[in-house]
Scaffold this motif. Structure first.
Motif, PDB file in Angstrom:
ATOM      1  N   THR A  72      -0.848 -49.839-130.446  1.00  0.00           N
ATOM      2  CA  THR A  72      -0.382 -51.179-130.792  1.00  0.00           C
ATOM      3  C   THR A  72       0.569 -51.752-129.751  1.00  0.00           C
ATOM      4  N   LEU A  73       1.056 -50.899-128.868  1.00  0.00           N
ATOM      5  CA  LEU A  73       2.008 -51.280-127.818  1.00  0.00           C
ATOM      6  C   LEU A  73       3.305 -51.864-128.388  1.00  0.00           C
ATOM      7  N   THR A  74       3.682 -51.438-129.590  1.00  0.00           N
ATOM      8  CA  THR A  74       4.977 -51.839-130.148  1.00  0.00           C
ATOM      9  C   THR A  74       6.056 -50.827-129.796  1.00  0.00           C
ATOM     10  N   PHE A  75       5.651 -49.637-129.349  1.00  0.00           N
ATOM     11  CA  PHE A  75       6.572 -48.586-128.886  1.00  0.00           C
ATOM     12  C   PHE A  75       7.524 -48.108-129.978  1.00  0.00           C
ATOM     13  N   GLY A  76       7.116 -48.258-131.240  1.00  0.00           N
ATOM     14  CA  GLY A  76       7.969 -47.827-132.335  1.00  0.00           C
ATOM     15  C   GLY A  76       8.260 -46.337-132.313  1.00  0.00           C
ATOM     16  N   LYS A  77       7.244 -45.533-132.024  1.00  0.00           N
ATOM     17  CA  LYS A  77       7.454 -44.085-131.993  1.00  0.00           C
ATOM     18  C   LYS A  77       8.341 -43.687-130.822  1.00  0.00           C
ATOM     19  N   HIS A  78       8.151 -44.324-129.681  1.00  0.00           N
ATOM     20  CA  HIS A  78       8.985 -44.024-128.517  1.00  0.00           C
ATOM     21  C   HIS A  78      10.446 -44.336-128.814  1.00  0.00           C
ATOM     22  N   ILE A  79      10.683 -45.487-129.427  1.00  0.00           N
ATOM     23  CA  ILE A  79      12.055 -45.887-129.751  1.00  0.00           C
ATOM     24  C   ILE A  79      12.680 -44.912-130.738  1.00  0.00           C
ATOM     25  N   GLY A  80      11.906 -44.481-131.738  1.00  0.00           N
ATOM     26  CA  GLY A  80      12.415 -43.493-132.680  1.00  0.00           C
ATOM     27  C   GLY A  80      12.755 -42.175-132.006  1.00  0.00           C
ATOM     28  N   THR A  81      11.922 -41.771-131.063  1.00  0.00           N
ATOM     29  CA  THR A  81      12.134 -40.510-130.351  1.00  0.00           C
ATOM     30  C   THR A  81      13.409 -40.542-129.519  1.00  0.00           C
ATOM     31  N   ILE A  82      13.592 -41.614-128.747  1.00  0.00           N
ATOM     32  CA  ILE A  82      14.774 -41.658-127.875  1.00  0.00           C
ATOM     33  C   ILE A  82      16.051 -41.859-128.697  1.00  0.00           C
ATOM     34  N   ALA A  83      15.951 -42.585-129.812  1.00  0.00           N
ATOM     35  CA  ALA A  83      17.125 -42.768-130.671  1.00  0.00           C
ATOM     36  C   ALA A  83      17.554 -41.424-131.256  1.00  0.00           C
ATOM     37  N   ASN A  84      16.599 -40.626-131.686  1.00  0.00           N
ATOM     38  CA  ASN A  84      16.910 -39.299-132.232  1.00  0.00           C
ATOM     39  C   ASN A  84      17.497 -38.380-131.162  1.00  0.00           C
ATOM     40  N   LYS A  85      16.929 -38.455-129.962  1.00  0.00           N
ATOM     41  CA  LYS A  85      17.422 -37.614-128.867  1.00  0.00           C
ATOM     42  C   LYS A  85      18.854 -37.988-128.504  1.00  0.00           C
ATOM     43  N   ALA A  86      19.121 -39.296-128.411  1.00  0.00           N
ATOM     44  CA  ALA A  86      20.467 -39.747-128.074  1.00  0.00           C
ATOM     45  C   ALA A  86      21.462 -39.385-129.174  1.00  0.00           C
ATOM     46  N   THR A  87      21.029 -39.466-130.433  1.00  0.00           N
ATOM     47  CA  THR A  87      21.894 -39.102-131.557  1.00  0.00           C
ATOM     48  C   THR A  87      22.267 -37.627-131.515  1.00  0.00           C
ATOM     49  N   ARG A  88      21.310 -36.792-131.141  1.00  0.00           N
ATOM     50  CA  ARG A  88      21.599 -35.352-131.026  1.00  0.00           C
ATOM     51  C   ARG A  88      22.623 -35.096-129.925  1.00  0.00           C
ATOM     52  N   VAL A  89      22.509 -35.821-128.816  1.00  0.00           N
ATOM     53  CA  VAL A  89      23.479 -35.651-127.730  1.00  0.00           C
ATOM     54  C   VAL A  89      24.868 -36.095-128.194  1.00  0.00           C
ATOM     55  N   VAL A  90      24.936 -37.177-128.942  1.00  0.00           N
ATOM     56  CA  VAL A  90      26.221 -37.629-129.497  1.00  0.00           C
ATOM     57  C   VAL A  90      26.822 -36.537-130.372  1.00  0.00           C
ATOM     58  N   GLY A  91      25.978 -35.881-131.173  1.00  0.00           N
ATOM     59  CA  GLY A  91      26.450 -34.791-132.021  1.00  0.00           C
ATOM     60  C   GLY A  91      27.008 -33.629-131.222  1.00  0.00           C
ATOM     61  N   VAL A  92      26.341 -33.298-130.127  1.00  0.00           N
ATOM     62  CA  VAL A  92      26.815 -32.211-129.264  1.00  0.00           C
ATOM     63  C   VAL A  92      28.179 -32.563-128.674  1.00  0.00           C
ATOM     64  N   ILE A  93      28.328 -33.806-128.215  1.00  0.00           N
ATOM     65  CA  ILE A  93      29.607 -34.247-127.650  1.00  0.00           C
ATOM     66  C   ILE A  93      30.713 -34.156-128.701  1.00  0.00           C
ATOM     67  N   LYS A  94      30.398 -34.605-129.890  1.00  0.00           N
ATOM     68  CA  LYS A  94      31.397 -34.617-130.965  1.00  0.00           C
ATOM     69  C   LYS A  94      31.860 -33.214-131.323  1.00  0.00           C
ATOM     70  N   ARG A  95      30.923 -32.255-131.307  1.00  0.00           N
ATOM     71  CA  ARG A  95      31.272 -30.882-131.662  1.00  0.00           C
ATOM     72  C   ARG A  95      31.943 -30.131-130.524  1.00  0.00           C
ATOM     73  N   THR A  96      31.718 -30.565-129.302  1.00  0.00           N
ATOM     74  CA  THR A  96      32.169 -29.801-128.134  1.00  0.00           C
ATOM     75  C   THR A  96      33.570 -30.174-127.670  1.00  0.00           C
ATOM     76  N   PHE A  97      33.919 -31.442-127.765  1.00  0.00           N
ATOM     77  CA  PHE A  97      35.186 -31.907-127.189  1.00  0.00           C
ATOM     78  C   PHE A  97      36.214 -32.127-128.290  1.00  0.00           C
TER      79      PHE A  97
END
Length: 210
Positions: A26-51
């Motif tokens: 469909t070229l709406t890129f909904g799945k891609h956006i969901g994937t990168i949002a989840n990946k970025a959220t996980r990185v935020v979680g790592v930062i929050k737990r580490t520092f």
């Protein structure tokens, strides 16, 4: 002789990943956006737990280097136009800025102002215009005529002489593709900006408008 076996080997797929971007039929890129949002959220979680210590300077350094690149890579290709996808990306930054203890209870717009961070939507618009600048000034190996319609531009008309002709589009998807969504804002830029020696002045003028 071609016996047609090559046709039988072709597979129909609903999505494909190319250079880190997930394309769907469909070229709406909904799945891609969901994937990168989840990946970025996980990185935020790592930062929050580490520092243990987190102030504005430490947060900005970590966020700009470890989180935001996930949310912006190749976004001229997949830039969202559906509200649910726009909100999904902005929510990552909204939550991330709450990591700073001194800013946790302030409104999102205030946190952005104190951290000197723009919204992700603003960043995507700025990135689009910088990409247009690079294409029109031949700073990238992209043939202008294959990307934009410049055929009716005439020097001496009001505004600058690098205006992009916006085509008549009958679908929302086409209206929001890169070559069309950039037209209105790019065409409104002053001649001094579009003919500048670098794309730097774009940011200054966008700040005045938004």
């Amino acid at each position: 002789m071609n016996d047609g076996s090559d046709k039988r080997d072709l597979k129909i797929i609903d999505e494909e990943k190319d250079l880190g971007v997930q394309f769907d039929k469909t070229l709406t890129f909904g799945k891609h956006i969901g994937t990168i949002a989840n990946k970025a959220t996980r990185v935020v979680g790592v930062i929050k737990r580490t520092f243990d210590h987190m102030d504005e300077h430490v947060f900005k350094t970590l966020y700009k280097s470890m989180v935001r690149p996930h949310l912006e890579y190749a976004n001229s290709v997949w830039s969202p136009y559906l509200k649910r996808d726009i909100d999904k990306l902005e929510k990552v930054q909204r939550r991330a800025t709450k990591i700073v203890p001194s800013l946790r209870d302030t409104p999102y717009t205030t946190r952005l102002m104190l951290l000197d961070l723009p919204t992700l939507a603003y960043r995507r618009l700025q990135g689009d215009l910088i990409q247009v600048y690079k294409i029109l000034h031949e700073l990238q190996d992209i043939e202008v005529s294959k990307m934009f319609d410049m055929t009716r531009n005439v020097k001496g008309l009001r505004g600058h002489d690098l205006k992009i002709n916006k085509q008549r589009c009958f679908s929302r998807l086409r209206q929001n593709c890169f070559s069309q969504r950039v037209c209105n804002v790019w065409n409104k830029l002053p001649a001094a900006v579009v003919h500048a020696q670098s794309p730097g002045p774009i940011h200054q003028h966008l700040q005045e408008w938004y």
